[in-house]
Design an enzyme around this catalytic site. Structure first.
Site: not given
Ligand code: ADP
Length: 547
Positions: A186, A331, A444, A449
């Site tokens: 991640t 994940e 907030k 929110w």
């Molecule tokens: P990282 O950014 O930590 O590498 P990921 O690529 O797994 O992790 O990103 C996951 C996160 O991306 C989700 O928990 C969410 O916050 C955001 N995300 C993914 N798809 C969407 C979506 N369609 N709309 C809004 N947020 C999204």
């Protein structure tokens, strides 16, 4: 009494075997780092994956040893997907956009044995190789005659020389389907990155599910362009689902700009594409001024961050392309939800349908989700109540690699473990989930929110705005108030007051941002997402006019 059906482990090798036997002439097209277009078939992928497997056996790599890649979407990367995992080793895709120190950290943490890299990333490898203590072989993904003579990387070999001398015959080993197949770190916005370690079972189940008509809906009739990188969460699993359906695959290689992507879509009659909103923003930015249209593109799946409604409208109304909004995370392999309408919604007026389509979608079989309050109590599915989004299912992590960060799960009364996504969401009566925000980005204000995504979506609908990021700023009375940082489209103008006025009637008054900050660029992370932490750092001296 047990059922009397054949039992076969769900292994990644079975996907490439299937593609080889049943879609042998299905095409795989790649734009190479060299700039030319490479063409071959699923049968060639299968042959060369077997050569990869033989090469790894020849190097005496043990079961579960890690083989890392630093590579674009392309045919050699695809061969590694199948050859490495299929032979029982673990494919560790590294994101080349990470800082070199992070690349070193994760290569050492993963204990990578081999690193295969595209020539674009030679400078990164030159900078880090001496500090990657477990890697015993570096492989440049190029022809033998393109290997640089003086790279400074000891014992560097070319991919073609490495696999070229291997037999194309190989008998894929059979083993426990729960064995590790690939891993992805991640982005580690807090602390060190943590790795999701996928298994053969989780990957094949995810590949099946992803191909379903209500999910990505891939078929042997599609020509599929994954712009989403194979170096991050396995390009949303498309390489595996592609082998399972036998679709044509079109890889963009390093040419990720709007013009190149558009030209590839047209040249290869792409019917289906997948990418994050920032990529499509670039492509539409290239197409609009030139008056270009698509001749074959029908559907695109957009996810990774919230897809602005203006983009869904533009694709649909200006270009006749259906947008499938998707949500997931590293994940989760990564697919969690995808937005396609249900039968009962087909008769709704267009604007009602659009309201639904803007949401992140409904759960795929294999993923269960719920929203909970601070005490872990499940909240109603009414489309209004928001809470922390938890998920569980066979392609969702139960633990990180090496137990990093302890047990990440939250347990319900029945003892079932749920993974907390870190997202805040609503779920409506029909099961459509909508992300309000990442929990750390929610604003907030006066005990209420405000969804930064909602504030951004409105700004993105303004014709002069190319990109928008909403963050909360400290306020003595309200705790926090939203401001919107925006990048203007080239040659377009909009004033602060005009943009604030644009919010009138589109949202509740108290959700309208207090100020507009014009910036040249919004900082983007390694996966193309807006980095609000960085933006907040950049704005550390900013004072709210209303504070
Ligand atoms: P990282 O950014 O930590 O590498 P990921 O690529 O797994 O992790 O990103 C996951 C996160 O991306 C989700 O928990 C969410 O916050 C955001 N995300 C993914 N798809 C969407 C979506 N369609 N709309 C809004 N947020 C999204």
């Amino acid at each position: 009494m047990l059922g009397l059906m054949q039992s076969q482990p769900l292994l990644i090798s079975s996907l490439i075997e299937f593609a080889d036997r049943h879609h042998s002439d299905g095409e795989i097209i790649s734009r190479r780092v060299e700039g030319d277009i490479h063409r071959y078939t699923w049968s060639d992928v299968a042959k060369r994956s077997r050569q990869v497997a033989n090469a790894l056996d020849g190097m005496k790599l043990a079961f579960s040893d890690r083989v890392a890649t630093l590579a674009w979407n392309g045919y050699r990367h695809l061969e590694l997907y199948f050859g490495v995992s299929g032979s029982g080793r673990v494919l560790h895709t590294i994101n080349p956009r990470l800082h070199p120190d992070q690349v070193v950290w994760i290569a050492n943490h993963a204990e990578d044995q081999i690193l295969c890299f595209d020539m674009s990333f030679l400078p990164i490898v030159q900078a880090v190789h001496a500090r990657c203590s477990t890697i015993k072989q570096f492989v440049a993904m190029c022809d033998a005659d393109k290997l640089p003579a003086d790279s400074g990387i000891p014992n560097l070999i070319s991919y073609e020389a490495w696999i070229g001398k291997q037999s194309t015959q190989y008998s894929w080993p059979q083993f426990d389907e729960n064995s590790a197949s690939s891993m992805c770190y991640t982005s580690g916005t807090t602390g060190n990155p943590k790795a999701a370690l996928y298994s053969h079972r989780s990957t094949t189940l995810h590949a099946y599910a992803a191909a379903l008509p209500d999910v990505m809906g891939l078929s042997a009739r599609d020509s599929v362009l994954p712009v989403v990188p194979m170096f991050h969460v396995n390009a949303w699993g498309i390489p595996y689902s592609a082998a399972l359906t036998g679709c044509k695959l079109v890889f963009p290689g390093p040419a990720m700009d709007g013009k190149s992507i558009y030209e590839l879509i047209e040249a290869e009659k792409v019917s289906y594409a997948a990418g994050v909103p920032t990529v499509w923003q670039m492509m539409l930015g290239h197409m609009k001024p030139a008056g270009l249209k698509f001749s074959t593109l029908k559907r695109t799946v957009i996810g990774g961050s919230a897809c602005p409604p203006a983009m869904i409208h533009a694709f649909q109304e200006d270009y006749g392309v259906e947008v499938l909004h998707a949500w997931g995370m590293t994940e989760m392999s990564p697919l969690g939800t995808l937005n396609t309408l249900k039968n009962k919604q087909l008769g709704l007026p267009q604007d009602e349908q659009m309201k639904i389509r803007l949401k992140q979608g409904r759960a795929i079989y294999g993923v269960d989700m719920k929203i909970v309050d601070a005490d872990g109590k499940e909240l109603p599915w009414d489309g209004k109540t928001y809470g922390d989004l938890l998920v569980k299912g066979p392609w969702i992590v139960k633990e990180y690699f090496k137990g990093e960060g302890g047990d990440p799960l939250k347990y319900d009364e029945a003892g079932a473990g749920w993974f907390p996504t870190g997202d805040v969401a609503t779920i409506d009566e029909s099961g459509f989930m909508q992300i309000t925000d990442r929990s750390k980005d929610v604003i907030k204000s006066g005990g209420e929110w405000i969804s930064s995504i909602d504030v951004e979506n409105i700004a993105m609908a303004h014709p002069a705005i190319a990109m928008a990021a909403c963050v909360g700023m400290p306020h003595p009375k309200w705790d926090e108030r939203p401001i919107i940082a925006v990048v203007k489209k080239p040659g377009m103008e909009v004033s602060r007051d005009e943009l604030i006025k644009f919010y009138d009637g589109k949202t509740a008054k108290w959700q309208i941002p207090d100020d507009v900050v014009f910036v040249d660029a919004i900082p983007l992370g390694a996966t193309g997402k807006m980095q609000k932490m960085k933006l907040r750092e950049q704005l550390k001296d900013y004072k709210l006019p209303t504070a």
